[in-house]
Design a protein around this motif. Structure first.
Motif, short mmCIF file in Angstrom:
data_model
loop_
_atom_site.label_atom_id
_atom_site.label_comp_id
_atom_site.label_asym_id
_atom_site.label_seq_id
_atom_site.Cartn_x
_atom_site.Cartn_y
_atom_site.Cartn_z
N PRO A 181 0.83 -1.21 0.00
CA PRO A 181 0.00 0.00 0.00
C PRO A 181 0.87 1.26 0.00
O PRO A 181 1.93 1.30 0.61
N VAL A 182 0.40 2.28 -0.68
CA VAL A 182 1.06 3.58 -0.68
C VAL A 182 0.17 4.51 0.14
O VAL A 182 -0.98 4.76 -0.23
N LEU A 183 0.71 4.97 1.25
CA LEU A 183 -0.07 5.78 2.18
C LEU A 183 0.43 7.21 2.20
O LEU A 183 1.62 7.46 2.04
N THR A 184 -0.48 8.12 2.43
CA THR A 184 -0.08 9.49 2.69
C THR A 184 0.40 9.56 4.13
O THR A 184 0.21 8.63 4.93
N GLU A 185 1.01 10.68 4.49
CA GLU A 185 1.50 10.83 5.86
C GLU A 185 0.35 10.76 6.85
O GLU A 185 0.45 10.12 7.91
N ALA A 186 -0.77 11.37 6.52
CA ALA A 186 -1.92 11.36 7.42
C ALA A 186 -2.47 9.94 7.60
O ALA A 186 -2.82 9.53 8.72
N GLU A 187 -2.53 9.17 6.51
CA GLU A 187 -3.02 7.79 6.61
C GLU A 187 -2.08 6.94 7.44
O GLU A 187 -2.51 6.12 8.26
N ALA A 188 -0.78 7.12 7.25
CA ALA A 188 0.20 6.35 8.02
C ALA A 188 0.10 6.68 9.51
O ALA A 188 0.14 5.78 10.36
N ARG A 189 -0.06 7.95 9.81
CA ARG A 189 -0.18 8.34 11.21
C ARG A 189 -1.49 7.80 11.82
O ARG A 189 -1.52 7.36 12.97
#
Length: 91
Positions: free
Chosen positions: A69-77
């Protein structure tokens, strides 16, 4: 055949295409020996030829792409709950 294909894709074993090529070639080798199919070669040479064809087919079948998966910083957090600094390693 369509129902079997749907069943296999539902559980993901078609992602292991190299495995299925190797299994199919092992079945071909077994059937040749069990039913005494004569290829016009001696036993050792026929086994080596079928093994070589199987190895070539396994080499030719591409590896499955991983589902990373490729996550944005907000999704990862949000997923991890991590609030510290994030080191970016993109080039």
């Amino acid at each position: 055949m369509g129902k079997l294909l749907n069943l296999l894709t539902m559980f993901g074993p078609l992602r292991a295409a190299k495995l299925w090529v190797a299994v199919a070639m092992a079945i071909v080798a077994f059937v040749r020996v069990y039913f005494g199919i004569d290829l016009g070669l001696d036993e050792e040479t026929a086994t080596a030829v079928i093994g070589g064809i199987g190895a070539l087919l396994v080499w030719l079948v591409p590896n499955a792409k991983p589902d990373i998966p490729v996550l944005t910083e907000a999704e990862a957090r949000a997923r991890t709950g991590y609030a510290g600094p994030i080191e970016t390693r993109n080039r």
